[in-house]
Design a protein around this motif. Sequence first.
Motif, PDB file in Angstrom:
ATOM      1  N   ALA A  31     112.489 -23.567  -2.797  1.00  0.00           N
ATOM      2  CA  ALA A  31     113.917 -23.747  -3.048  1.00  0.00           C
ATOM      3  C   ALA A  31     114.154 -25.206  -3.425  1.00  0.00           C
ATOM      4  O   ALA A  31     113.394 -26.086  -3.062  1.00  0.00           O
ATOM      5  CB  ALA A  31     114.700 -23.393  -1.794  1.00  0.00           C
ATOM      6  N   SER A  32     115.209 -25.437  -4.185  1.00  0.00           N
ATOM      7  CA  SER A  32     115.553 -26.816  -4.522  1.00  0.00           C
ATOM      8  C   SER A  32     116.998 -27.083  -4.135  1.00  0.00           C
ATOM      9  O   SER A  32     117.823 -26.180  -4.096  1.00  0.00           O
ATOM     10  CB  SER A  32     115.340 -27.078  -6.017  1.00  0.00           C
ATOM     11  N   GLU A  85     127.864 -17.573  -4.145  1.00  0.00           N
ATOM     12  CA  GLU A  85     126.862 -17.627  -5.209  1.00  0.00           C
ATOM     13  C   GLU A  85     127.536 -18.121  -6.485  1.00  0.00           C
ATOM     14  O   GLU A  85     128.674 -17.752  -6.768  1.00  0.00           O
ATOM     15  CB  GLU A  85     126.299 -16.217  -5.432  1.00  0.00           C
ATOM     16  N   THR A  86     126.835 -18.947  -7.251  1.00  0.00           N
ATOM     17  CA  THR A  86     127.391 -19.409  -8.526  1.00  0.00           C
ATOM     18  C   THR A  86     127.527 -18.230  -9.484  1.00  0.00           C
ATOM     19  O   THR A  86     126.861 -17.217  -9.341  1.00  0.00           O
ATOM     20  CB  THR A  86     126.473 -20.461  -9.187  1.00  0.00           C
ATOM     21  N   GLY A 119     116.791 -17.690  -9.172  1.00  0.00           N
ATOM     22  CA  GLY A 119     117.450 -18.554 -10.143  1.00  0.00           C
ATOM     23  C   GLY A 119     118.915 -18.830  -9.871  1.00  0.00           C
ATOM     24  O   GLY A 119     119.540 -19.610 -10.593  1.00  0.00           O
ATOM     25  N   ARG A 120     119.501 -18.231  -8.859  1.00  0.00           N
ATOM     26  CA  ARG A 120     120.908 -18.470  -8.543  1.00  0.00           C
ATOM     27  C   ARG A 120     121.034 -19.623  -7.563  1.00  0.00           C
ATOM     28  O   ARG A 120     120.145 -19.893  -6.774  1.00  0.00           O
ATOM     29  CB  ARG A 120     121.562 -17.228  -7.922  1.00  0.00           C
ATOM     30  N   ALA A 121     122.184 -20.286  -7.582  1.00  0.00           N
ATOM     31  CA  ALA A 121     122.457 -21.382  -6.656  1.00  0.00           C
ATOM     32  C   ALA A 121     123.561 -20.949  -5.695  1.00  0.00           C
ATOM     33  O   ALA A 121     124.420 -20.131  -6.038  1.00  0.00           O
ATOM     34  CB  ALA A 121     122.871 -22.631  -7.424  1.00  0.00           C
ATOM     35  N   TYR A 122     123.531 -21.530  -4.496  1.00  0.00           N
ATOM     36  CA  TYR A 122     124.440 -21.147  -3.418  1.00  0.00           C
ATOM     37  C   TYR A 122     125.010 -22.393  -2.758  1.00  0.00           C
ATOM     38  O   TYR A 122     124.303 -23.386  -2.572  1.00  0.00           O
ATOM     39  CB  TYR A 122     123.700 -20.294  -2.383  1.00  0.00           C
ATOM     40  N   TRP A 144     124.336 -27.841  -3.540  1.00  0.00           N
ATOM     41  CA  TRP A 144     123.873 -26.543  -4.033  1.00  0.00           C
ATOM     42  C   TRP A 144     122.431 -26.306  -3.607  1.00  0.00           C
ATOM     43  O   TRP A 144     121.618 -27.215  -3.588  1.00  0.00           O
ATOM     44  CB  TRP A 144     123.948 -26.478  -5.557  1.00  0.00           C
ATOM     45  N   LYS A 146     119.272 -23.856  -4.691  1.00  0.00           N
ATOM     46  CA  LYS A 146     118.761 -22.887  -5.681  1.00  0.00           C
ATOM     47  C   LYS A 146     117.541 -22.209  -5.083  1.00  0.00           C
ATOM     48  O   LYS A 146     116.574 -22.867  -4.709  1.00  0.00           O
ATOM     49  CB  LYS A 146     118.398 -23.583  -6.979  1.00  0.00           C
TER      50      LYS A 146
END
Length: 148
Positions: A31-32, A85-86, A119-122, A144, A146
Amino acid sequence: MSKFTRATAGILGAAAIMASSLIMAPAAHAASGGGCWEYSEGLREDYVDWKSCISSPRSGVGRPDAYVTLRAGHPACKIQLQTLETGGSRIMSQKIYDCPAGAVRNMHFTSPDFTGRDGRAYGNYTTIYWTSRHTATLANKSPWLKLP
């Protein structure tokens, strides 16, 4: 060799080992982002500091949490953690707590872990609702996160 030179050599050696392990780490599965952002609001009786946080305990899983400090004599309130979620603002996790009656320092609050999409960011948004005044703090967001 002096104590200073040996200590410096040890520190540089440890740094080289750490750097090589980071280069070899499989970045595609990590995760990033994530972490905490800190906020403050109010004077006198509604003084509040809080950190809105998010992390990833394992691949594909997000963990929202918050740390809240309230001054003694604060008005009645609720603490809401809500993770979005973005790209559509889908709610991934949510929890609402009654505020403790009295002063607390860095009290830890959690919201349920969630499984994210590749691939989604939170972002975890933490809001303090002053129930006796029908007002609230801004919904302050964590950095965020990801997920892989």
